[in-house]
Design a protein around this motif. Structure first.
Motif, PDB file in Angstrom:
ATOM      1  N   HIS A   1       5.635   5.444   4.635  1.00  0.00           N
ATOM      2  CA  HIS A   1       7.089   5.171   4.691  1.00  0.00           C
ATOM      3  C   HIS A   1       7.793   5.423   3.359  1.00  0.00           C
ATOM      4  CE1 HIS A   1       6.758   3.186   8.613  1.00  0.00           C
ATOM      5  NE2 HIS A   1       5.713   2.541   8.141  1.00  0.00           N
ATOM      6  N   ASP A   2       7.287   4.736   2.311  1.00  0.00           N
ATOM      7  CA  ASP A   2       8.062   4.707   1.063  1.00  0.00           C
ATOM      8  C   ASP A   2       8.053   6.052   0.343  1.00  0.00           C
ATOM      9  OD1 ASP A   2       8.636   2.144   1.708  1.00  0.00           O
ATOM     10  OD2 ASP A   2       7.216   1.231   0.316  1.00  0.00           O
ATOM     11  N   SER A   3       6.971   6.820   0.507  1.00  0.00           N
ATOM     12  CA  SER A   3       6.929   8.158  -0.098  1.00  0.00           C
ATOM     13  C   SER A   3       7.992   9.060   0.531  1.00  0.00           C
ATOM     14  CB  SER A   3       5.550   8.793   0.096  1.00  0.00           C
ATOM     15  OG  SER A   3       4.572   8.018  -0.555  1.00  0.00           O
TER      16      SER A   3
ATOM     17  N   GLY B   1      12.426  -0.832  16.353  1.00  0.00           N
ATOM     18  CA  GLY B   1      11.964  -1.508  15.145  1.00  0.00           C
ATOM     19  C   GLY B   1      10.458  -1.499  14.973  1.00  0.00           C
ATOM     20  N   ASN B   2      10.020  -2.018  13.821  1.00  0.00           N
ATOM     21  CA  ASN B   2       8.576  -2.223  13.640  1.00  0.00           C
ATOM     22  C   ASN B   2       8.213  -3.693  13.427  1.00  0.00           C
ATOM     23  OD1 ASN B   2       9.550  -2.394  11.036  1.00  0.00           O
ATOM     24  ND2 ASN B   2       8.177  -0.856  10.156  1.00  0.00           N
ATOM     25  N   VAL B   3       9.208  -4.567  13.165  1.00  0.00           N
ATOM     26  CA  VAL B   3       8.896  -6.000  13.115  1.00  0.00           C
ATOM     27  C   VAL B   3       9.593  -6.788  14.219  1.00  0.00           C
ATOM     28  CG1 VAL B   3       8.277  -6.196  10.677  1.00  0.00           C
ATOM     29  CG2 VAL B   3      10.672  -6.383  11.351  1.00  0.00           C
TER      30      VAL B   3
ATOM     31  N   VAL C   1       0.826  -1.203   0.000  1.00  0.00           N
ATOM     32  CA  VAL C   1       0.000   0.000   0.000  1.00  0.00           C
ATOM     33  C   VAL C   1       0.869   1.266   0.000  1.00  0.00           C
ATOM     34  CG1 VAL C   1      -1.772   1.297   1.213  1.00  0.00           C
ATOM     35  CG2 VAL C   1      -1.882  -1.205   1.195  1.00  0.00           C
ATOM     36  N   ASP C   2       1.825   1.357   0.911  1.00  0.00           N
ATOM     37  CA  ASP C   2       2.604   2.608   0.944  1.00  0.00           C
ATOM     38  C   ASP C   2       3.538   2.692  -0.259  1.00  0.00           C
ATOM     39  OD1 ASP C   2       4.122   0.532   2.313  1.00  0.00           O
ATOM     40  OD2 ASP C   2       5.536   2.085   2.907  1.00  0.00           O
ATOM     41  N   ASP C   3       3.955   1.532  -0.787  1.00  0.00           N
ATOM     42  CA  ASP C   3       4.708   1.534  -2.048  1.00  0.00           C
ATOM     43  C   ASP C   3       3.846   2.117  -3.168  1.00  0.00           C
ATOM     44  OD1 ASP C   3       5.441  -0.949  -0.373  1.00  0.00           O
ATOM     45  OD2 ASP C   3       7.150  -0.834  -1.737  1.00  0.00           O
ATOM     46  N   ALA C   4       2.562   1.719  -3.177  1.00  0.00           N
ATOM     47  CA  ALA C   4       1.670   2.165  -4.266  1.00  0.00           C
ATOM     48  C   ALA C   4       1.569   3.682  -4.277  1.00  0.00           C
ATOM     49  CB  ALA C   4       0.292   1.534  -4.101  1.00  0.00           C
TER      50      ALA C   4
ATOM     51  N   ALA D   1      14.404  -4.058  14.745  1.00  0.00           N
ATOM     52  CA  ALA D   1      14.562  -4.129  13.283  1.00  0.00           C
ATOM     53  C   ALA D   1      13.366  -3.564  12.528  1.00  0.00           C
ATOM     54  CB  ALA D   1      14.805  -5.570  12.838  1.00  0.00           C
ATOM     55  N   GLU D   2      13.689  -2.829  11.478  1.00  0.00           N
ATOM     56  CA  GLU D   2      12.672  -2.339  10.527  1.00  0.00           C
ATOM     57  C   GLU D   2      12.455  -3.432   9.462  1.00  0.00           C
ATOM     58  OE1 GLU D   2      11.292  -0.990   6.857  1.00  0.00           O
ATOM     59  OE2 GLU D   2      13.399  -1.497   7.174  1.00  0.00           O
ATOM     60  N   ALA D   3      11.247  -3.485   8.895  1.00  0.00           N
ATOM     61  CA  ALA D   3      10.853  -4.623   8.042  1.00  0.00           C
ATOM     62  C   ALA D   3      11.767  -4.849   6.830  1.00  0.00           C
ATOM     63  CB  ALA D   3       9.415  -4.424   7.561  1.00  0.00           C
TER      64      ALA D   3
ATOM     65  N   ALA E   1      15.206   2.632  -3.213  1.00  0.00           N
ATOM     66  CA  ALA E   1      14.803   1.264  -2.873  1.00  0.00           C
ATOM     67  C   ALA E   1      13.945   1.275  -1.616  1.00  0.00           C
ATOM     68  CB  ALA E   1      16.029   0.389  -2.678  1.00  0.00           C
ATOM     69  N   VAL E   2      12.769   0.671  -1.711  1.00  0.00           N
ATOM     70  CA  VAL E   2      11.805   0.747  -0.603  1.00  0.00           C
ATOM     71  C   VAL E   2      11.269  -0.632  -0.210  1.00  0.00           C
ATOM     72  CG1 VAL E   2      11.165   3.118  -1.246  1.00  0.00           C
ATOM     73  CG2 VAL E   2       9.834   1.211  -2.146  1.00  0.00           C
ATOM     74  N   GLY E   3      12.050  -1.660  -0.493  1.00  0.00           N
ATOM     75  CA  GLY E   3      11.686  -3.020  -0.085  1.00  0.00           C
ATOM     76  C   GLY E   3      12.941  -3.714   0.421  1.00  0.00           C
TER      77      GLY E   3
ATOM     78  N   GLY F   1       8.372  -9.193  -0.558  1.00  0.00           N
ATOM     79  CA  GLY F   1       8.466  -8.416   0.686  1.00  0.00           C
ATOM     80  C   GLY F   1       7.067  -8.302   1.259  1.00  0.00           C
ATOM     81  N   ASN F   2       6.385  -7.204   0.903  1.00  0.00           N
ATOM     82  CA  ASN F   2       4.997  -7.071   1.346  1.00  0.00           C
ATOM     83  C   ASN F   2       4.119  -8.144   0.706  1.00  0.00           C
ATOM     84  OD1 ASN F   2       5.490  -4.760   2.886  1.00  0.00           O
ATOM     85  ND2 ASN F   2       5.236  -3.422   1.115  1.00  0.00           N
ATOM     86  N   VAL F   3       4.538  -8.628  -0.464  1.00  0.00           N
ATOM     87  CA  VAL F   3       3.782  -9.636  -1.223  1.00  0.00           C
ATOM     88  C   VAL F   3       4.774 -10.581  -1.901  1.00  0.00           C
ATOM     89  CG1 VAL F   3       1.706  -8.267  -1.725  1.00  0.00           C
ATOM     90  CG2 VAL F   3       3.723  -7.983  -3.152  1.00  0.00           C
TER      91      VAL F   3
HETATM   92  C1  BDR Z   1       8.575  -0.712   5.091  1.00  0.00           C
HETATM   93  O1  BDR Z   1       8.125  -2.068   5.157  1.00  0.00           O
HETATM   94  C2  BDR Z   1       7.109  -2.290   4.207  1.00  0.00           C
HETATM   95  O2  BDR Z   1       6.065  -2.993   4.780  1.00  0.00           O
HETATM   96  C3  BDR Z   1       6.670  -0.937   3.743  1.00  0.00           C
HETATM   97  O3  BDR Z   1       6.231  -0.981   2.396  1.00  0.00           O
HETATM   98  C4  BDR Z   1       7.896  -0.086   3.897  1.00  0.00           C
HETATM   99  O4  BDR Z   1       8.726  -0.200   2.766  1.00  0.00           O
HETATM  100  C5  BDR Z   1       8.282  -0.024   6.413  1.00  0.00           C
HETATM  101  O5  BDR Z   1       8.961  -0.660   7.451  1.00  0.00           O
END
Ligand code: BDR
Ligand code: CA
Length: 313
Positions: free
Chosen positions: A240-242, A158-160, A13-16, A164-166, A123-125, A38-40
């Motif tokens: 995030h990605d924007s 982190g968020n995951v 979604v945020d990539d979109a 750590a970030e995802a 790069a956002v993944g 990644g997300n998918v």
């Molecule tokens: C990042 O993880 C993904 O889920 C989002 O698209 C973003 O790139 C945020 O941690």
């Protein structure tokens, strides 16, 4: 000023939303979308990349990339955040185009080599495609203009995992190669992206301004927003990605510092990004041996959100 970019993405979604910016912003020249799991899953990522550019009325080369991490086993895609189809489980129109006959890493190398010193990789993944491009042609380190990464966290946590970030967590070995490759690099991590919250009214304004693409963004936001409500108790979502594109075009909205990055690749802290500020002496040098990079330590969240909305409304 024009910014020729390759956008490496796992839409999401945020990539979109970030892809919509890359397609619409008059100063961005979008040379291609390279896709990663990644997300998918990877096939879904590629389908979504093709779809989003078709909905914007553009034919952008889409090159398919990594289907999984370099070393660790793959975690299942986070369908509870982005939906099983990456776009909030809404019904999606058919895709007409096809991915490029070459893979993402090859596409990155050829595109960067065709315009030495001009191309920025955003790069956002997870970072497998950039790691593979480096392996294919280590000389791209000198040939890119800059690398901008949405990923990591310096002080934010982190968020995951607690640390750590995802995107870094999903492939820490790839991230380690990419963040220490010695190319001009900016990390836009959670320290900046968590300062930015898109409200429901912002999402409505964006959806209304983007035609067919807007309808898909609107449906996917609804799902994503529910996740943020449950997980972080906020009414809205972090774009995030924007933020990686916002940094590229409006760096003055971010606070940055120079320093040395390293990535923890194993154990409970896998995916953590360690940042040793330039010139700071620690008890030994092990954290300060990697090349200098720039990392975002904060952002003017409302101004970044305003830039996103102004670009897309
Ligand atoms: C990042 O993880 C993904 O889920 C989002 O698209 C973003 O790139 C945020 O941690
Ligand atoms: Ca992403």
């Amino acid at each position: 000023m024009s910014y020729p970019i390759i956008f490496d993405t796992d839409p999401g979604v945020d990539d979109a939303q970030a892809i919509a910016i890359a397609l619409r912003h008059p100063e961005i020249e979008l040379l291609g979308l390279t896709t990663t799991y990644g997300n998918v899953d990877i096939n879904v990522a590629t389908r979504n990349a093709l779809l989003l550019s078709e909905l914007a009325g553009r034919r952008i080369p889409v090159a398919q990339g990594a289907a999984g991490p370099l070393v660790k086993p793959r975690h299942p895609a986070p369908a509870h955040i982005h939906g099983a189809n990456g776009l909030g489980n809404i019904d999606l129109p058919e895709v007409h185009g096809r991915a490029e006959p070459i893979g993402a890493a090859q596409f990155i190398v050829e595109t960067v080599r065709a315009r030495p010193g001009e191309v920025t990789l955003v790069a956002v993944g997870p970072l497998g495609n950039l790691a593979a491009a480096l392996q294919l042609d280590p000389g791209i380190v000198e040939a890119v203009k800059r690398v901008v990464i949405m990923g990591g966290s310096i002080k934010e946590g982190g968020n995951v995992s607690p640390v750590a970030e995802a995107n870094i967590f999903n492939d820490p070995h790839a991230a380690s190669r990419v963040l220490t490759a010695g190319w001009p690099l900016t990390l836009v991590g959670l320290d900046a992206t968590h300062r930015c919250v898109l409200s429901p009214a912002d999402m409505d304004a964006i959806a209304a301004g983007q035609g067919e693409l807007g309808a898909v963004l609107k449906g996917s936001y609804a799902f994503y927003r529910e996740f943020y409500q449950q997980a972080l108790s906020i009414d809205g979502c972090c774009p995030h990605d924007s933020c990686a594109l916002a940094w590229l075009l409006r760096p003055e909205l971010f606070t940055t510092a120079r320093g040395h990055l390293s990535v923890v690749t194993e154990g409970d802290a896998a995916g953590q990004t360690l940042f040793a500020p330039e010139g700071r002496a620690f008890i030994d040098e092990r954290w300060s041996r990697t090349p200098l990079v720039e990392a975002c330590l904060g952002a003017d969240g409302p101004a970044v959100v305003q830039w996103i909305v102004d670009t897309l409304k």
